[in-house]
Design a protein around this motif. Structure first.
Motif, PDB file in Angstrom:
ATOM      1  N   LYS A 141      -1.682  -5.131   4.847  1.00  0.00           N
ATOM      2  CA  LYS A 141      -2.672  -4.155   5.345  1.00  0.00           C
ATOM      3  C   LYS A 141      -3.753  -3.933   4.289  1.00  0.00           C
ATOM      4  CE  LYS A 141       0.075  -0.285   3.581  1.00  0.00           C
ATOM      5  NZ  LYS A 141       1.055   0.766   3.942  1.00  0.00           N
ATOM      6  N   TYR A 148      -4.255  -5.158   0.326  1.00  0.00           N
ATOM      7  CA  TYR A 148      -4.504  -4.193  -0.754  1.00  0.00           C
ATOM      8  C   TYR A 148      -5.786  -4.536  -1.518  1.00  0.00           C
ATOM      9  CZ  TYR A 148       0.258  -2.448   0.128  1.00  0.00           C
ATOM     10  OH  TYR A 148       1.381  -1.930   0.728  1.00  0.00           O
ATOM     11  N   SER A 183       8.308  -1.671  -1.102  1.00  0.00           N
ATOM     12  CA  SER A 183       8.561  -2.230  -2.443  1.00  0.00           C
ATOM     13  C   SER A 183       9.589  -1.424  -3.224  1.00  0.00           C
ATOM     14  CB  SER A 183       7.258  -2.253  -3.254  1.00  0.00           C
ATOM     15  OG  SER A 183       6.312  -3.067  -2.632  1.00  0.00           O
ATOM     16  N   ARG A 192       9.958  -4.300   3.596  1.00  0.00           N
ATOM     17  CA  ARG A 192       8.516  -4.395   3.868  1.00  0.00           C
ATOM     18  C   ARG A 192       7.709  -4.196   2.591  1.00  0.00           C
ATOM     19  NH1 ARG A 192      10.285  -0.322   7.201  1.00  0.00           N
ATOM     20  NH2 ARG A 192       8.919   1.078   6.040  1.00  0.00           N
ATOM     21  N   GLY A 206       4.765  -4.339  -0.033  1.00  0.00           N
ATOM     22  CA  GLY A 206       3.327  -4.578  -0.159  1.00  0.00           C
ATOM     23  C   GLY A 206       3.002  -4.621  -1.646  1.00  0.00           C
ATOM     24  N   ALA A 207       2.927  -3.441  -2.240  1.00  0.00           N
ATOM     25  CA  ALA A 207       2.490  -3.286  -3.633  1.00  0.00           C
ATOM     26  C   ALA A 207       3.139  -4.277  -4.607  1.00  0.00           C
ATOM     27  CB  ALA A 207       2.785  -1.859  -4.077  1.00  0.00           C
ATOM     28  N   TYR A 235      -2.177   1.399  -6.685  1.00  0.00           N
ATOM     29  CA  TYR A 235      -2.516   1.101  -5.284  1.00  0.00           C
ATOM     30  C   TYR A 235      -4.001   1.401  -5.020  1.00  0.00           C
ATOM     31  CZ  TYR A 235       2.505   1.488  -3.750  1.00  0.00           C
ATOM     32  OH  TYR A 235       3.846   1.356  -3.548  1.00  0.00           O
TER      33      TYR A 235
HETATM   34  C1  LIG Z   1       2.196   0.551   3.221  1.00  0.00           C
HETATM   35  C2  LIG Z   1       3.518   0.504   3.834  1.00  0.00           C
HETATM   36  C3  LIG Z   1       4.488  -0.363   3.340  1.00  0.00           C
HETATM   37  C4  LIG Z   1       4.325  -1.116   2.053  1.00  0.00           C
HETATM   38  O1  LIG Z   1       4.493  -0.200   0.982  1.00  0.00           O
HETATM   39  P1  LIG Z   1       4.469  -0.638  -0.542  1.00  0.00           P
HETATM   40  O2  LIG Z   1       4.823   0.591  -1.282  1.00  0.00           O
HETATM   41  O3  LIG Z   1       3.070  -1.072  -0.841  1.00  0.00           O
HETATM   42  O4  LIG Z   1       5.431  -1.735  -0.714  1.00  0.00           O
HETATM   43  C5  LIG Z   1       5.673  -0.486   4.051  1.00  0.00           C
HETATM   44  N1  LIG Z   1       5.887   0.238   5.173  1.00  0.00           N
HETATM   45  C6  LIG Z   1       4.985   1.111   5.651  1.00  0.00           C
HETATM   46  C7  LIG Z   1       5.300   1.889   6.872  1.00  0.00           C
HETATM   47  C8  LIG Z   1       3.781   1.289   4.999  1.00  0.00           C
HETATM   48  O5  LIG Z   1       2.888   2.168   5.464  1.00  0.00           O
END
Ligand SMILES: *Cc1c(COP(=O)(O)O)cnc(C)c1O
Length: 383
Positions: free
Chosen positions: A53, A57, A216, A231, A233-234, A363
């Motif tokens: 998303k 980042y 993360s 899931r 991301g970071a 972030y």
């Molecule tokens: C942004 C988000 C993630 C990823 O989070 P990180 O801390 O960046 O790993 C996972 N799940 C949801 C629902 C999110 O909004």
């Protein structure tokens, strides 16, 4: 029609990396290594998806998501429908789940583009069920239950009544039951276990459907939090998942900005807007062509730093829109000169360090990175 600048029909003599005031280097191989590390770290049977998303980042989902797909990642999360539509043609048959879910009137777009809606409320559940009824078949979705964050997701009582509504459940055919942790970066926070308990209770309402709880930071809470899908991301982008020990993730981003000019300053002279820095001795300054329009936070005024070679150079005065000044007094001759690069994000100044100095988190540093940098991707399918 969006107003656009007229096309540039000049003959450009230099290449973009020479012209750019700053170069943002994004290491696709490091992102892939981080995804593989996380995918291997989650419990046996669980998998890591990739959260891309916010244009991954701020780092460029159009380059990053296909590189992760090629590395074996087959489930992606974006925040908005438009992000999902943009990635669909780049990701073959891989799952793309849209965290914000369908807004009323947009549900057909999900279906046409083959995007998985995350259903965050009873309204979204009903919208998707109605579309399924209308099409005469069940339509897969991701079901989001809230376990304590009070942001998105069905409350327990709503999940309970949905679970009893067999007709709706058949129509929305959830492929995943997900929730999200509020405090996972703080490993000792009592919310982590409370949410795990609440998540188990919610999942018990939907037997046989795979679960997803951790982003993360949650991955590093331990296997109980892994469920079937994580899931991250970071962490894919090199951010530190928590404060425990050294950062296990590989750095991904490097930002180098060019010195526009080197100038002398006398004791008593001031630097920048507001004259917030006054030199206490004769010295040298390097003015660099990046500023808050590039995502260099204004809060870094008089407290940020960069590296010129091995030398740490303090940021002096305020951050302007397009300019920032470093104190390069006393450096070895010839190092500080116009055209030389000052490193702003890298080894001695991680995204997390810069976030802290700016009074925010890594972030926000990432997602604020501007569009004026020359972006240089290393590795992945581009090498
Ligand atoms: C942004 C988000 C993630 C990823 O989070 P990180 O801390 O960046 O790993 C996972 N799940 C949801 C629902 C999110 O909004």
């Amino acid at each position: 029609m969006e107003p656009r600048l007229p096309p540039n029909d000049h003959t450009i003599m230099t290449d973009a990396s020479q012209r750019a005031g700053a170069i943002l280097t994004i290491d696709l191989d490091a992102i892939i290594a981080n995804w593989r590390f996380l995918d291997a770290r989650v419990s046996p049977g669980a998998r890591a998806a990739a959260v891309v998303k916010g244009d991954s980042y701020g780092l460029g989902a159009a380059a990053i998501a296909p590189a992760l797909l090629a590395a074996g990642c087959n489930r992606f999360f974006v925040a908005t429908l438009d992000e999902g539509l943009a990635l669909r043609p780049l990701l073959g048959q891989a799952d793309i789940a849209v965290l914000s879910g369908p807004l009323p009137g947009c549900e057909e777009d999900f279906l046409e583009a083959g995007l998985l809606p995350v259903l965050n409320s009873r309204d979204q559940v009903d919208l998707w069920r109605d579309l399924a009824h209308n099409r005469g078949r069940s339509l897969p979705s991701v079901l989001h239950v809230d376990t304590g964050m009070s942001r998105l997701g069905l409350r327990y009582a709503e999940a309970e009544s949905l679970a009893e509504d067999g007709d709706t459940m058949a129509a929305i055919a959830p492929v995943l039951v997900m929730s999200h942790l509020a405090c996972a970066d703080d490993v000792a926070h009592p919310m982590n276990r409370q949410q795990l308990v609440a998540f188990r209770a919610a999942r018990a309402l939907f037997p046989g459907i795979p679960g997803s709880l951790s982003a993360s930071s949650g991955i590093f809470l331990g296997p109980e939090w892994h469920a079937d899908w994580c899931r991250p991301g970071a962490a894919l982008y090199g951010l530190r998942p928590n404060d425990q020990g050294p950062n296990p993730m590989t750095p991904v981003v490097r930002l180098d900005a060019r010195i526009l000019q080197v100038r002398d300053i006398d004791a008593g002279e001031c630097v920048g807007y507001g004259a917030t820095h006054r030199a206490d001795r004769r010295g040298k300054l390097a003015t660099v062509g990046v500023g808050y329009a590039d995502g260099l936070f204004r809060t870094l005024g008089n407290c940020g730093w960069g590296y010129l070679g091995e030398h740490r150079v303090p940021l002096v005065g305020r951050v302007s829109m397009d300019l920032v000044v470093f104190d390069v007094t006393g450096l070895p001759a010839g190092l500080a000169k116009s055209g030389a690069m000052i490193n702003l994000i890298g080894q001695g100044n991680s995204l997390d360090d810069v976030g802290k100095a700016a009074g925010t988190i890594g972030y926000e540093i990432l997602t604020a990175l501007g569009n004026r940098y020359h972006r240089h991707y290393l590795g992945g399918s581009r090498s």
